[in-house]
Design an enzyme around this catalytic site. Structure first.
Site, PDB file in Angstrom:
ATOM      1  N   PHE A 299     -19.880  31.873  -2.491  1.00  0.00           N
ATOM      2  CA  PHE A 299     -19.223  30.574  -2.499  1.00  0.00           C
ATOM      3  C   PHE A 299     -18.922  30.153  -3.936  1.00  0.00           C
ATOM      4  O   PHE A 299     -19.798  30.209  -4.802  1.00  0.00           O
ATOM      5  CB  PHE A 299     -20.103  29.519  -1.823  1.00  0.00           C
TER       6      PHE A 299
ATOM      7  N   GLU B 274     -16.051  19.809   0.615  1.00  0.00           N
ATOM      8  CA  GLU B 274     -16.072  20.534  -0.650  1.00  0.00           C
ATOM      9  C   GLU B 274     -15.922  19.544  -1.796  1.00  0.00           C
ATOM     10  O   GLU B 274     -14.843  19.376  -2.347  1.00  0.00           O
ATOM     11  CB  GLU B 274     -14.957  21.593  -0.711  1.00  0.00           C
TER      12      GLU B 274
ATOM     13  N   CYS C 266     -14.382  22.262  -4.575  1.00  0.00           N
ATOM     14  CA  CYS C 266     -14.907  23.586  -4.928  1.00  0.00           C
ATOM     15  C   CYS C 266     -14.445  24.613  -3.894  1.00  0.00           C
ATOM     16  O   CYS C 266     -13.525  24.368  -3.120  1.00  0.00           O
ATOM     17  CB  CYS C 266     -16.428  23.537  -5.021  1.00  0.00           C
TER      18      CYS C 266
ATOM     19  N   PHE D 153     -25.891  20.174   3.149  1.00  0.00           N
ATOM     20  CA  PHE D 153     -25.139  21.103   3.981  1.00  0.00           C
ATOM     21  C   PHE D 153     -26.067  22.139   4.612  1.00  0.00           C
ATOM     22  O   PHE D 153     -27.214  22.307   4.188  1.00  0.00           O
ATOM     23  CB  PHE D 153     -24.045  21.772   3.149  1.00  0.00           C
TER      24      PHE D 153
ATOM     25  N   HIS E 107     -22.905  18.103  -7.375  1.00  0.00           N
ATOM     26  CA  HIS E 107     -22.661  19.100  -6.334  1.00  0.00           C
ATOM     27  C   HIS E 107     -23.472  20.346  -6.659  1.00  0.00           C
ATOM     28  O   HIS E 107     -23.525  20.769  -7.817  1.00  0.00           O
ATOM     29  CB  HIS E 107     -21.176  19.422  -6.233  1.00  0.00           C
TER      30      HIS E 107
ATOM     31  N   GLU F 116     -27.432  29.227  -4.136  1.00  0.00           N
ATOM     32  CA  GLU F 116     -27.724  30.616  -3.801  1.00  0.00           C
ATOM     33  C   GLU F 116     -27.986  31.481  -5.034  1.00  0.00           C
ATOM     34  O   GLU F 116     -27.286  31.374  -6.046  1.00  0.00           O
ATOM     35  CB  GLU F 116     -26.558  31.240  -3.012  1.00  0.00           C
TER      36      GLU F 116
END
Length: 343
Positions: free
Chosen positions: A6, A67, A82, A232, A251, A255
């Protein structure tokens, strides 16, 4: 580094409008805030994102998007997205809807960092040259003062891309506002895990988002701000903070391999430097990143010293410094910092 994942790095578009229609006073100078939700949805469909939460006050409306974020003032709109969103496709419909409110575009600023996964970006975001061509094709002819530049860093992965344009009456930035855009990569893994929803957690995005805000200390960055947050599934976080006529936004893409977080806020060149330093320090400490890039946009050439004073006590050393002037935007200063132990 992951082959693909992402895209955390946002694209940011800021559009300024003006109008001298006497009917605007009848509408209490609401301007762009009079856009109905159906029109907003139409703009966001072109961008390929949706509204997940919203809040407003006397000065502006703030939207958390699927986003990132959007902020709507009477004569200014900021959209930050994003992933693989197509942000620049919002220019034409926004200009169209603003014209219906007797508002004309007088200023445009587009900024972004270097994408982690550039090959995953769709048109018109395949490269900066294509972005600039697309913007110029969609701007009205009255925005005659235009400039595009890539502000470099020692590491090409952290360059800063800027396009700005203004008309003859708004080609110079005349107010005292300062915009801070902070991009952080290689987040501390332990801290990044706090932005994952727990397995089996049935909480809504709003409820889980509030938990993350408190757990991570984000609510302490600006205790005066009213926070609208969202978590999210299975991970990721967004928040907008409202403090009078000022916004802040965070934001997070947590990961491993491509972790990223951003913090943006606005201030004034007349603000107490101590307050600004503390705000920036608190925001960065939430994530303890290995690399930080900071862009400041203002009328002042000295704001960058505030940024340096905030980063250095955190063990972050300035590796790159660049400064440039842009129409209708003012002075943009771009700095990159890395943990002192790194080269």
């Amino acid at each position: 580094m992951a082959v693909s994942g992402f895209e955390g790095f946002e694209k940011r578009l800021e559009l300024h409008f003006f109008g001298d229609d006497p009917l605007s006073k009848i509408n209490n100078n609401m301007g762009l805030r009079l856009l109905d939700f159906e029109s907003i949805e139409q703009v966001l469909r072109a961008v390929q994102c949706t509204v997940v939460s919203a809040v407003g006050n006397h000065f502006f409306d703030a939207y958390v998007l699927s986003e990132s974020s959007m902020f709507v003032y009477p004569t200014k709109i900021i959209i930050k997205t994003c992933g693989t969103t197509q942000l620049l496709k919002s220019i034409r419909p926004l200009t169209h809807f603003a014209n219906k409110l007797n508002l004309k575009l007088c200023g445009c600023r587009y900024t972004r960092g270097s994408f982690i996964f550039p090959k995953s970006q769709p048109f018109p975001h395949t490269n900066f040259k294509e972005e600039v061509i697309y913007i110029e094709e969609n701007l009205p002819k009255n925005l005659v003062y235009r400039k595009a530049a890539v502000m470099p860093s020692k590491n090409p992965c952290y360059s800063w891309h800027v396009f700005a344009a203004g008309d003859q009456n708004h080609c110079k930035k005349s107010n005292s506002d300062v915009t801070f855009e902070i991009c952080m990569t290689e987040l501390d893994r332990h801290l990044a895990r706090k932005f994952y929803k727990k397995a089996g957690d049935c909480k809504t995005g709003d409820s889980a988002g509030k938990d993350m805000t408190v757990l991570t200390g984000i609510d302490d960055i600006n205790p005066r701000a009213f926070i609208c947050d969202f978590a999210f599934d299975p991970c990721g976080y967004s928040m907008n903070g409202i403090d009078g006529d000022r916004y802040s936004t965070i934001h997070v893409t947590p990961e491993d391999g491509y972790s990223y977080a951003s913090f943006e806020c606005v201030g004034s060149v007349y603000d107490d430097d101590v307050d600004i330093v503390e705000t920036l320090k608190k925001a960065v400490q939430v994530f303890k990143p290995a690399t930080v890039s900071v862009s400041t946009t203002s009328n002042s050439r000295e704001v960058w010293t505030t940024v340096a004073r905030a980063m250095e006590p955190l063990g972050l050393k300035c590796r790159t410094f660049a400064m440039d002037e842009f129409p209708a935007a003012g002075t943009v200063v771009f700095q990159t910092f890395t943990a002192a132990r790194r080269k």
